[in-house]
Design a protein around this motif. Structure first.
Motif, mmCIF file in Angstrom:
data_model
loop_
_atom_site.group_PDB
_atom_site.id
_atom_site.type_symbol
_atom_site.label_atom_id
_atom_site.label_comp_id
_atom_site.label_asym_id
_atom_site.label_seq_id
_atom_site.Cartn_x
_atom_site.Cartn_y
_atom_site.Cartn_z
ATOM 1 N N PHE A 83 0.841 -1.200 0.000
ATOM 2 C CA PHE A 83 0.000 0.000 0.000
ATOM 3 C C PHE A 83 0.877 1.251 0.000
ATOM 4 O O PHE A 83 0.680 2.165 -0.801
ATOM 5 N N ALA A 84 1.876 1.261 0.874
ATOM 6 C CA ALA A 84 2.767 2.421 0.943
ATOM 7 C C ALA A 84 3.451 2.663 -0.394
ATOM 8 O O ALA A 84 3.619 3.798 -0.834
ATOM 9 N N THR A 85 3.822 1.567 -1.070
ATOM 10 C CA THR A 85 4.479 1.698 -2.370
ATOM 11 C C THR A 85 3.552 2.313 -3.409
ATOM 12 O O THR A 85 3.960 3.123 -4.226
ATOM 13 N N LEU A 86 2.283 1.906 -3.334
ATOM 14 C CA LEU A 86 1.366 2.323 -4.396
ATOM 15 C C LEU A 86 0.713 3.672 -4.123
ATOM 16 O O LEU A 86 0.028 4.208 -5.004
ATOM 17 N N ILE A 101 3.512 -6.561 -7.263
ATOM 18 C CA ILE A 101 3.091 -5.204 -6.854
ATOM 19 C C ILE A 101 4.311 -4.346 -6.562
ATOM 20 O O ILE A 101 4.380 -3.183 -6.956
ATOM 21 N N LEU A 102 5.311 -4.939 -5.906
ATOM 22 C CA LEU A 102 6.499 -4.150 -5.556
ATOM 23 C C LEU A 102 7.330 -3.787 -6.789
ATOM 24 O O LEU A 102 8.200 -2.926 -6.725
ATOM 25 N N MET A 103 7.044 -4.444 -7.924
ATOM 26 C CA MET A 103 7.755 -4.117 -9.163
ATOM 27 C C MET A 103 7.208 -2.863 -9.827
ATOM 28 O O MET A 103 7.861 -2.279 -10.684
ATOM 29 N N VAL A 104 5.980 -2.485 -9.484
ATOM 30 C CA VAL A 104 5.305 -1.395 -10.205
ATOM 31 C C VAL A 104 6.156 -0.123 -10.324
ATOM 32 O O VAL A 104 6.255 0.439 -11.405
ATOM 33 N N PRO A 105 6.828 0.338 -9.250
ATOM 34 C CA PRO A 105 7.613 1.568 -9.409
ATOM 35 C C PRO A 105 8.694 1.467 -10.473
ATOM 36 O O PRO A 105 9.068 2.461 -11.080
ATOM 37 N N TRP A 106 9.190 0.252 -10.722
ATOM 38 C CA TRP A 106 10.222 0.068 -11.727
ATOM 39 C C TRP A 106 9.625 0.220 -13.130
ATOM 40 O O TRP A 106 10.277 0.671 -14.068
ATOM 41 N N PRO A 120 7.400 4.973 -15.993
ATOM 42 C CA PRO A 120 8.489 5.855 -16.422
ATOM 43 C C PRO A 120 8.999 6.701 -15.263
ATOM 44 O O PRO A 120 8.210 7.307 -14.542
ATOM 45 N N GLY A 121 10.317 6.714 -15.093
ATOM 46 C CA GLY A 121 10.918 7.370 -13.938
ATOM 47 C C GLY A 121 10.513 8.818 -13.778
ATOM 48 O O GLY A 121 10.123 9.237 -12.686
ATOM 49 N N TYR A 122 10.563 9.601 -14.870
ATOM 50 C CA TYR A 122 10.276 11.020 -14.700
ATOM 51 C C TYR A 122 8.809 11.242 -14.328
ATOM 52 O O TYR A 122 8.488 12.176 -13.614
ATOM 53 N N VAL A 123 7.912 10.352 -14.804
ATOM 54 C CA VAL A 123 6.500 10.478 -14.435
ATOM 55 C C VAL A 123 6.345 10.271 -12.935
ATOM 56 O O VAL A 123 5.677 11.050 -12.248
ATOM 57 N N SER A 124 7.002 9.215 -12.429
ATOM 58 C CA SER A 124 6.909 8.948 -10.990
ATOM 59 C C SER A 124 7.419 10.131 -10.192
ATOM 60 O O SER A 124 6.820 10.530 -9.198
ATOM 61 N N ILE A 125 8.545 10.690 -10.638
ATOM 62 C CA ILE A 125 9.130 11.792 -9.874
ATOM 63 C C ILE A 125 8.177 12.982 -9.866
ATOM 64 O O ILE A 125 7.934 13.597 -8.821
ATOM 65 N N LEU A 126 7.578 13.277 -11.024
ATOM 66 C CA LEU A 126 6.645 14.410 -11.079
ATOM 67 C C LEU A 126 5.386 14.121 -10.263
ATOM 68 O O LEU A 126 4.830 15.016 -9.625
ATOM 69 N N LEU A 127 4.950 12.860 -10.261
ATOM 70 C CA LEU A 127 3.778 12.514 -9.441
ATOM 71 C C LEU A 127 4.098 12.676 -7.961
ATOM 72 O O LEU A 127 3.277 13.160 -7.187
ATOM 73 N N LEU A 129 12.172 4.441 -6.377
ATOM 74 C CA LEU A 129 12.444 4.095 -7.780
ATOM 75 C C LEU A 129 13.381 2.902 -7.901
ATOM 76 O O LEU A 129 13.248 2.080 -8.796
ATOM 77 N N ALA A 130 14.375 2.822 -7.016
ATOM 78 C CA ALA A 130 15.475 1.877 -7.220
ATOM 79 C C ALA A 130 15.283 0.560 -6.486
ATOM 80 O O ALA A 130 15.883 -0.446 -6.848
ATOM 81 N N LEU A 131 14.456 0.561 -5.440
ATOM 82 C CA LEU A 131 14.341 -0.643 -4.621
ATOM 83 C C LEU A 131 13.855 -1.879 -5.398
ATOM 84 O O LEU A 131 14.384 -2.970 -5.171
ATOM 85 N N PRO A 132 12.882 -1.740 -6.310
ATOM 86 C CA PRO A 132 12.417 -2.943 -7.009
ATOM 87 C C PRO A 132 13.543 -3.724 -7.690
ATOM 88 O O PRO A 132 13.595 -4.951 -7.566
#
Lengths: 284, 295
Positions: A27-30, B110-115, B118-125, B170-173
């Motif tokens: 949850f925290a990740t998402l 689920i934990l893979m999702v941040p990988w 797109p990196g810049y999208v995540s950062i802006l979000l 970003l990097a943990l996955p």
């Protein structure tokens, strides 16, 4: 309670705790993504109120509609696809043969070039961005798609060569020798034996190049002016909501729209991802 | 004769690739080296002159220039991020690999999702969705708790920590996947005898798991080390976008070089900084590759 039952109960409790922990972590990740999804679908624009909830009371697709009608997203998508597909095609076309000869042939000059490539690989392209700008500008390649394609292919050609060379190295030479004994020519060996075996690596390389172009915003915003030339990345960059301007719900919707294709591609090739990247063994 | 023919064909096959690299990578680096010994800037766009090592001296020996501070900050940033990533990935992967833990596949996906995003999208979000002082989620929670809104990215320390959190996210996955794969490769029979001998979890981790996985995770750790040291997007997008600076001054070496080239337009100086960074990276990369050969 017998010992056996007690042990089973204890194990059940441990499993429960483990599940709770991982649910919390997931949850925290998402959270940042769920929040963007929720905001983009929320019909009540109650952003500034503190009674925010993750599941909106009323849903709307209005923000998604705004992305496609108020912003030239389809144009940006077209630009991105053009750039990405040409870059992937050119990059693979030049990298596969180069990677193959650097893996299989022992020719004069091979070692120094390889060593140089590994050193150059550690050089971040942002550091030479100004020099590239100044070099391409008199050739009329600034503010041109061809210029961007050149930059992208040049930057990724190095990765393509080293990554696929690493993978070719792991394919036993004996397979090729056996094919040669059976009378196959060099061209036949490469096309019928080596390339099919190297498919995971070629696939991962292609996807990496695609993702790189899809996500590249710095060169795309510095070298291109005018919203009609933007890629999706540059367009999204220009749409972002700041403390004072822009619409956060529309930006959230646009972010998700832009990410979705990459998400699909990523999970489609995910099982090849780690091996296809680390087998190459490039550090830098 | 045959050797000569093979050399010719090999060069022919790799020529397109090498020419592209020459044009887009090698030549700009040489040109950057050339600019670095001139006073090229916005006023001296064409009529720049040769200034020798002046730019290098300014970067390395004038402390106020900010380069050394950025270099130090980058080292701290790399160390902090690597330590957090390794520890967290190790703990999470160990938990995922507990025997008979059902659902690990789902959690891993689920934990893979941040990988995958797109990196810049995540950062802006993260920037707008979490840290924005008006509608960011963090401040909504702060308000809910009756606390005052915080401008997360305006202050050096908190901005640095925010960048670390985002970078970790970003990097943990990637690190987690590598750790997970490595843990699965460890021979389970080692643990059985260790458990019989009464070894605790920590003892097993220190004496069995870590020595066993070190060789497997090594390459991935090195790749991450380089990407963390060269991190640009997180710091730039969160705090220093042109026209939207947040007030925090947390340059790493790459954002520092970028700012001197494209914001203050001090091309000669920025090129000198770029060449110094390149030299550091080359030394680093040579040392790593030499050790790899010996090991």
């Amino acid at each position: 309670m017998t010992t056996r039952q007690r042990r089973r109960a204890r194990r059940g409790l441990a499993q429960l705790l483990l599940h709770l922990l991982f649910l919390a972590i997931c949850f925290a990740t998402l959270v940042p993504i769920l929040y963007a999804v929720s905001v983009s679908l929320n019909a009540d624009n109650s952003l500034l109120s503190s009674n925010f909830r993750f599941i909106p009371e009323r849903f709307t697709l209005h923000n998604y509609q705004a992305v496609f009608t108020q912003e030239p997203v389809m144009l940006w998508l077209g630009n991105t696809l053009l750039l990405a597909l040409s870059t992937v095609a050119i990059c693979l076309a030049v990298s596969v043969p180069a990677a193959y000869v650097f893996s299989r042939m022992r020719f004069r000059g091979r070692r120094p070039v390889l060593r140089l490539l590994i050193l150059l690989y550690s050089f971040p392209s942002v550091l030479s961005m100004f020099a590239i700008y100044r070099l391409l500008s008199p050739m009329g390649l600034v503010n041109s798609r061809l210029g961007l394609i050149l930059i992208y292919t040049g930057t990724m050609a190095e990765f393509g060569l080293l990554n696929m060379k690493g993978y070719f190295d792991t394919i036993p030479v004996e397979i090729e020798e056996a094919a040669a004994i059976d009378g196959a020519s060099r061209a036949q060996i490469v096309l019928r034996v080596v390339l099919p075996l190297a498919r995971p690596s070629i696939l991962v390389t292609a996807v990496q190049v695609l993702i790189y172009v899809w996500n590249e915003y710095l060169f795309a915003t510095t070298f291109m002016t005018g919203a009609e030339h933007y890629t999706l990345a540059a367009g999204l960059y220009s749409l972002q909501a700041t403390e004072i301007s822009g619409s956060w719900p529309v930006f959230a919707a646009a972010s998700l729209v832009v990410s979705l294709p990459i998400l699909v591609v990523f999970f489609a090739v995910q099982r090849h991802m780690t091996s296809g990247l680390t087998a190459g063994g490039v550090k830098g | 004769m045959k050797q000569r023919k093979m050399t010719f064909y090999s060069w022919l096959c790799s020529a397109p690739s090498l020419l592209l690299i020459l044009l887009i990578v090698v030549f700009p680096i040489l040109y950057t080296a050339y600019i670095s010994v001139t006073n090229m800037n916005v006023y001296h766009w064409f009529n720049f002159s040769f200034v020798g090592m002046e730019n290098y001296r300014d970067a390395l020996f004038v402390f106020d220039s900010g380069f050394l501070a950025a270099l130090g900050r980058t080292v701290v940033w790399t160390a902090l991020n690597m330590a957090l990533q390794l520890v967290l990935a190790f703990v999470l992967a160990s938990l995922l690999n507990i025997r008979e833990f059902r659902g690990r596949k789902l959690y891993k996906t689920i934990l893979m999702v941040p990988w995958a995003i797109p990196g810049y999208v995540s950062i802006l979000l993260w920037k707008t969705g979490m840290f924005n002082s008006q509608f960011g989620l963090l401040n909504q929670w702060m308000e809910g708790l009756g606390l005052q809104a915080v401008r997360w990215l305006a202050n050096d320390v908190s901005a640095f920590l925010c960048c670390t959190v985002v970078n970790l996210w970003l990097a943990l996955p990637f690190m987690l996947m590598i750790m997970d794969g490595a843990l699965q490769a460890v021979d389970k029979s080692f643990y059985e005898s260790a458990i019989l001998d009464g070894a605790t979890w920590l003892q097993r981790a220190v004496h069995i798991t870590i020595p066993e996985i070190r060789g497997i995770i090594g390459p991935a750790v090195l790749i991450t080390l380089f990407t963390t040291f060269k991190q640009f997007d997180v710091i730039y997008l969160l705090t220093q976008q042109a026209g939207a600076r947040t007030g925090a001054n947390i340059h790493t070496i790459l954002t520092y070089a970028y700012e001197n080239a494209f914001i203050t337009n001090n091309y000669g100086y920025s090129s000198a900084v770029s060449m110094i960074i390149f030299a550091v990276l080359v030394l680093f990369s040579t040392a790593v590759n030499r050790r790899k050969k010996e090991g």
